[in-house]
Design a protein around this motif. Structure first.
Motif, PDB file in Angstrom:
ATOM      1  N   ALA A  72       0.866  -1.189   0.000  1.00 48.17           N
ATOM      2  CA  ALA A  72       0.000   0.000   0.000  1.00 48.17           C
ATOM      3  C   ALA A  72       0.893   1.225   0.000  1.00 48.17           C
ATOM      4  O   ALA A  72       2.019   1.180   0.515  1.00 48.17           O
ATOM      5  CB  ALA A  72      -0.898   0.007   1.230  1.00 48.17           C
TER       6      ALA A  72
ATOM      7  N   GLU B  48       0.393   5.737   0.031  1.00 50.40           N
ATOM      8  CA  GLU B  48      -0.489   6.908  -0.042  1.00 50.40           C
ATOM      9  C   GLU B  48       0.207   8.157   0.476  1.00 50.40           C
ATOM     10  O   GLU B  48       0.913   8.111   1.491  1.00 50.40           O
ATOM     11  CB  GLU B  48      -1.743   6.641   0.808  1.00 50.40           C
ATOM     12  CG  GLU B  48      -2.869   7.601   0.502  1.00 50.40           C
ATOM     13  CD  GLU B  48      -4.143   7.282   1.283  1.00 50.40           C
ATOM     14  OE1 GLU B  48      -4.924   8.197   1.492  1.00 50.40           O
ATOM     15  OE2 GLU B  48      -4.312   6.109   1.690  1.00 50.40           O
TER      16      GLU B  48
ATOM     17  N   LYS C  63      -3.092  -0.609  10.929  1.00 50.39           N
ATOM     18  CA  LYS C  63      -4.535  -0.362  11.129  1.00 50.39           C
ATOM     19  C   LYS C  63      -4.846   1.127  11.188  1.00 50.39           C
ATOM     20  O   LYS C  63      -5.862   1.582  10.701  1.00 50.39           O
ATOM     21  CB  LYS C  63      -5.026  -1.020  12.418  1.00 50.39           C
ATOM     22  CG  LYS C  63      -5.190  -2.509  12.308  1.00 50.39           C
ATOM     23  CD  LYS C  63      -6.056  -3.050  13.460  1.00 50.39           C
ATOM     24  CE  LYS C  63      -6.152  -4.545  13.408  1.00 50.39           C
ATOM     25  NZ  LYS C  63      -5.107  -5.206  14.203  1.00 50.39           N
TER      26      LYS C  63
ATOM     27  N   PHE D  75      -3.947   2.458   7.394  1.00 52.13           N
ATOM     28  CA  PHE D  75      -4.687   1.779   6.315  1.00 52.13           C
ATOM     29  C   PHE D  75      -5.725   0.841   6.929  1.00 52.13           C
ATOM     30  O   PHE D  75      -5.560  -0.386   6.881  1.00 52.13           O
ATOM     31  CB  PHE D  75      -3.717   0.975   5.428  1.00 52.13           C
ATOM     32  CG  PHE D  75      -2.716   1.825   4.688  1.00 52.13           C
ATOM     33  CD1 PHE D  75      -3.060   2.462   3.496  1.00 52.13           C
ATOM     34  CD2 PHE D  75      -1.429   1.985   5.178  1.00 52.13           C
ATOM     35  CE1 PHE D  75      -2.138   3.255   2.810  1.00 52.13           C
ATOM     36  CE2 PHE D  75      -0.485   2.777   4.504  1.00 52.13           C
ATOM     37  CZ  PHE D  75      -0.861   3.411   3.313  1.00 52.13           C
ATOM     38  N   PRO D  76      -6.805   1.421   7.504  1.00 56.55           N
ATOM     39  CA  PRO D  76      -7.804   0.580   8.178  1.00 56.55           C
ATOM     40  C   PRO D  76      -8.346  -0.508   7.272  1.00 56.55           C
ATOM     41  O   PRO D  76      -8.695  -1.598   7.748  1.00 56.55           O
ATOM     42  CB  PRO D  76      -8.911   1.564   8.577  1.00 56.55           C
ATOM     43  CG  PRO D  76      -8.422   2.925   8.279  1.00 56.55           C
ATOM     44  CD  PRO D  76      -7.141   2.841   7.520  1.00 56.55           C
ATOM     45  N   GLU D  77      -8.356  -0.254   5.982  1.00 58.44           N
ATOM     46  CA  GLU D  77      -8.913  -1.241   5.045  1.00 58.44           C
ATOM     47  C   GLU D  77      -8.037  -2.497   4.949  1.00 58.44           C
ATOM     48  O   GLU D  77      -8.505  -3.540   4.506  1.00 58.44           O
ATOM     49  CB  GLU D  77      -9.131  -0.603   3.655  1.00 58.44           C
ATOM     50  CG  GLU D  77      -7.871  -0.218   2.880  1.00 58.44           C
ATOM     51  CD  GLU D  77      -7.260   1.153   3.274  1.00 58.44           C
ATOM     52  OE1 GLU D  77      -7.643   1.701   4.338  1.00 58.44           O
ATOM     53  OE2 GLU D  77      -6.391   1.643   2.534  1.00 58.44           O
ATOM     54  N   LEU D  78      -6.773  -2.423   5.369  1.00 66.43           N
ATOM     55  CA  LEU D  78      -5.902  -3.613   5.332  1.00 66.43           C
ATOM     56  C   LEU D  78      -6.027  -4.432   6.609  1.00 66.43           C
ATOM     57  O   LEU D  78      -5.595  -5.584   6.659  1.00 66.43           O
ATOM     58  CB  LEU D  78      -4.426  -3.198   5.177  1.00 66.43           C
ATOM     59  CG  LEU D  78      -4.012  -2.615   3.842  1.00 66.43           C
ATOM     60  CD1 LEU D  78      -2.516  -2.348   3.845  1.00 66.43           C
ATOM     61  CD2 LEU D  78      -4.359  -3.541   2.696  1.00 66.43           C
ATOM     62  N   GLY D  79      -6.518  -3.755   7.690  1.00 67.55           N
ATOM     63  CA  GLY D  79      -6.716  -4.318   9.036  1.00 67.55           C
ATOM     64  C   GLY D  79      -6.287  -5.733   9.134  1.00 67.55           C
ATOM     65  O   GLY D  79      -6.070  -6.447   9.976  1.00 67.55           O
TER      66      GLY D  79
END
Ligand code: IDP
Length: 136
Positions: A35, A37, A129, A132-136
């Protein structure tokens, strides 16, 4: 066994124009980008990220610095990725960091040492987390 780590190119690294250089060293090492960003951190995210330093005298300056401009957050994966990236980064104090490491090559001040890398599997999970909460 592969693991993941959170890497930040901090605002000084973005300002200095070494984002590409840092990513290039990560890739050359054989670590994989999972990831990536460009972000402007909210104060509360910065305080959560550095919560272990909340009692330190430099905490306020650290939060000001990390929220003071865009940074690049990355999740990096590979065998012993946490240790592998910290070896690429070098010592926290860039003056004592070995030349050849990112901090050893590009920085002089402890408060502006270009990169962050998680220091344990526990921190890596927590920090990934947070960014990148979406990768949690
Ligand atoms: P690390 O980034 O090598 O894991 P830590 O001890 O977790 O080092 O410190 C987090 C960050 O806080 C460092 O990268 C550095 O930018 C900053 N820092 C650490 N010690 C000091 C200090 O004594 N004065 C100012 N900033 C510091």
């Amino acid at each position: 066994m592969s693991e993941r780590t959170l890497v930040l190119v901090k605002p000084d690294g973005v300002r200095r124009g070494v984002v590409g250089e840092v990513i290039s060293r990560i890739e050359r090492k054989g670590l994989k980008l999972v990831a990536l960003e460009l972000k402007n951190l909210k104060r509360e995210t910065a305080e959560a990220h550095y919560e272990e330093h909340s009692e330190k005298p430099f905490f306020g300056d650290l939060v000001d610095f990390i929220t003071g401009g865009p940074l690049v957050a990355l999740v990096v994966e590979g065998p012993r990725a946490i240790e592998a990236f910290r070896a690429l980064a070098g010592a926290t104090d860039p003056v004592s960091a070995t030349p050849g490491t990112i901090r050893g090559d590009f920085a002089l001040e402890i408060g502006e040492n270009i990169v962050h890398g998680s220091d344990s599997t526990y921190s890596a999970d927590r920090e990934i987390k947070l960014f990148f909460p979406e990768l949690g």
